[in-house]
Write an enzyme that holds these catalytic residues in place. Structure first.
Site, mmCIF file in Angstrom:
data_model
loop_
_atom_site.group_PDB
_atom_site.id
_atom_site.type_symbol
_atom_site.label_atom_id
_atom_site.label_comp_id
_atom_site.label_asym_id
_atom_site.label_seq_id
_atom_site.Cartn_x
_atom_site.Cartn_y
_atom_site.Cartn_z
ATOM 1 N N ASP A 1 7.859 6.008 11.642
ATOM 2 C CA ASP A 1 7.783 4.981 12.688
ATOM 3 C C ASP A 1 9.044 5.121 13.540
ATOM 4 O OD1 ASP A 1 5.326 3.384 11.930
ATOM 5 O OD2 ASP A 1 6.431 3.392 10.053
ATOM 6 N N GLY A 28 11.621 4.469 7.583
ATOM 7 C CA GLY A 28 11.132 5.838 7.711
ATOM 8 C C GLY A 28 11.117 6.310 9.165
ATOM 9 N N HIS A 46 7.051 5.931 0.959
ATOM 10 C CA HIS A 46 7.812 4.710 0.635
ATOM 11 C C HIS A 46 8.729 4.953 -0.571
ATOM 12 C CE1 HIS A 46 4.148 2.744 2.538
ATOM 13 N NE2 HIS A 46 5.127 2.175 3.205
ATOM 14 N N GLN A 104 3.071 -8.941 13.725
ATOM 15 C CA GLN A 104 3.123 -7.633 14.382
ATOM 16 C C GLN A 104 1.734 -7.024 14.576
ATOM 17 O OE1 GLN A 104 5.618 -6.124 10.994
ATOM 18 N NE2 GLN A 104 4.562 -4.213 11.376
ATOM 19 N N ASN A 117 0.853 -1.190 0.000
ATOM 20 C CA ASN A 117 0.000 0.000 0.000
ATOM 21 C C ASN A 117 0.899 1.254 0.000
ATOM 22 O OD1 ASN A 117 -2.184 1.952 1.878
ATOM 23 N ND2 ASN A 117 -2.621 1.141 -0.128
ATOM 24 N N LEU A 118 1.721 1.297 -1.024
ATOM 25 C CA LEU A 118 2.824 2.263 -1.045
ATOM 26 C C LEU A 118 2.329 3.669 -1.369
ATOM 27 C CD1 LEU A 118 5.365 0.042 -2.972
ATOM 28 C CD2 LEU A 118 5.006 0.235 -0.507
ATOM 29 N N HIS A 119 2.964 4.640 -0.723
ATOM 30 C CA HIS A 119 2.681 6.051 -1.002
ATOM 31 C C HIS A 119 4.017 6.756 -1.234
ATOM 32 C CE1 HIS A 119 3.936 6.593 3.127
ATOM 33 N NE2 HIS A 119 2.986 5.768 3.545
ATOM 34 N N LEU A 126 2.192 11.219 5.745
ATOM 35 C CA LEU A 126 1.686 10.187 4.838
ATOM 36 C C LEU A 126 1.757 8.826 5.539
ATOM 37 C CD1 LEU A 126 3.119 11.129 1.318
ATOM 38 C CD2 LEU A 126 1.104 12.008 2.519
ATOM 39 N N SER A 127 0.692 8.055 5.388
ATOM 40 C CA SER A 127 0.625 6.740 6.016
ATOM 41 C C SER A 127 -0.367 5.880 5.243
ATOM 42 C CB SER A 127 0.135 6.892 7.464
ATOM 43 O OG SER A 127 -0.354 5.663 7.951
HETATM 44 O O1 PAF Z 1 7.059 -0.252 8.856
HETATM 45 C C1 PAF Z 1 6.538 -1.254 8.310
HETATM 46 O O2 PAF Z 1 5.876 -1.163 7.263
HETATM 47 C C2 PAF Z 1 6.700 -2.619 8.962
HETATM 48 O O3 PAF Z 1 6.691 -2.532 10.337
HETATM 49 C C3 PAF Z 1 7.938 -3.367 8.452
HETATM 50 C C4 PAF Z 1 9.228 -2.663 8.840
HETATM 51 C C5 PAF Z 1 7.879 -3.534 6.942
HETATM 52 C C6 PAF Z 1 7.999 -4.777 9.068
HETATM 53 O O4 PAF Z 1 6.872 -5.526 8.731
#
Ligand code: PAF
Length: 278
Positions: free
Chosen positions: A149, A146, A35, A59, A30-32, A183-184
């Site tokens: 996070d 990034g 990314h 996670q 789901n790239l923006h 952006l997220s």
């Molecule tokens: O930041 C993320 O999108 C995720 O936590 C990662 C680093 C890809 C690990 O699944």
């Protein structure tokens, strides 16, 4: 761009390109534009860029959005290819975790059990486990994460340091919409009305950073007032905290080190996080 879905295929490809300096950009898809900026940073610092797309079940807590996490495969492949990414590694769950992943990487509670870790217990164990495994598979010289996070970046840096992993971690700046919203991928969940309101998180964090820089600032009061201001606007904040950049410790107002203000709050059903260094 080469696309691989299996570890064996990726390893075979990389073995033939051992001489190249390679970088890794792990994502959950789901790239923006944020990314893609990480891809550009990876490209500028290496000869071969490997992006990964894997929505990592480990996670997510049981009540979280694993099933509904936006999966936008065709758009992601096009965006990565247009951005000049060389390799996309996108395993499915059976490929990546062929048996229950009972060996895990448990980060230090000192760094991982507060802030995000307090509200998402086990989150950083899931992140460290998948990231360590991706590092073993791709063996990058560089990995890019990034700053959006922020705590994740700190935990991964500590993991790399403590395990003496032979790679450099690069930090990508947070990209923002015109109104300041970071952006997220999760911004997608916001209704039009919520999207208008969402900027209040970054505004609140900026105001906290400004207030904290005043002489004799009362940090605890700044945090408490900000929590209340967000609740008054109908948000459900998890935390709004001013911490040292190094170690994310509570700050000592008399000792001016580099600080960061971090926040996580729910607007409707969408949980947003953001931060500013200052
Ligand atoms: O930041 C993320 O999108 C995720 O936590 C990662 C680093 C890809 C690990 O699944």
């Amino acid at each position: 761009m080469q696309v691989f879905h299996t570890i064996a295929e990726l390893r075979a490809y990389l073995t033939e390109r051992k001489h190249l300096k390679r970088s890794l950009v792990p994502t959950m898809g789901n790239l923006h534009a944020g990314h893609l900026a990480l891809i550009a940073q990876a490209k500028a610092n290496s000869d071969l860029v490997i992006a990964t797309i894997f929505v990592n079940r480990l996670q997510f807590l049981p009540h979280e959005d694993f099933d509904s996490y936006p999966r936008t495969w065709d758009d992601d492949v096009k965006a990565l290819s247009d951005a000049g990414c060389d390799v996309l590694f996108a395993p499915n769950e059976t490929e990546f975790y062929p048996e229950p992943q009972t060996f895990k990487v448990h980060p230090t509670p000192l760094l991982a059990d507060k802030l995000e870790g307090e509200f998402r217990p086990g989150f950083f164990t899931g992140v460290c486990t998948v990231v360590m495994k991706l590092f073993q598979i791709a063996q990058p010289h560089i990995a890019v994460f990034g700053k959006k996070d922020y705590q994740q970046l700190a935990v991964i840096r500590a993991m790399v340091r403590q395990f003496s992993l032979p790679m450099d971690i690069l930090a990508g700046e947070t990209l923002r919409a015109d109104d300041g919203l970071a952006l997220s991928s999760r911004n997608r969940y916001l209704s039009a009305e919520e999207r208008q309101a969402a900027v209040f998180l970054s505004k609140t964090l900026r105001a906290m950073a400004d207030a904290a820089q005043a002489p004799n600032a009362d940090i605890q009061k700044i945090e408490a007032d900000a929590l209340q201001a967000m609740r008054d606007k109908g948000w459900q904040p998890d935390y709004l905290a001013i911490r040292t950049q190094q170690g994310l410790q509570a700050v000592d107002a008399a000792k001016r080190e580099p600080w960061v203000v971090l926040g996580a709050a729910k607007l409707g059903k969408t949980r947003l996080i953001d931060n500013f260094e200052f």
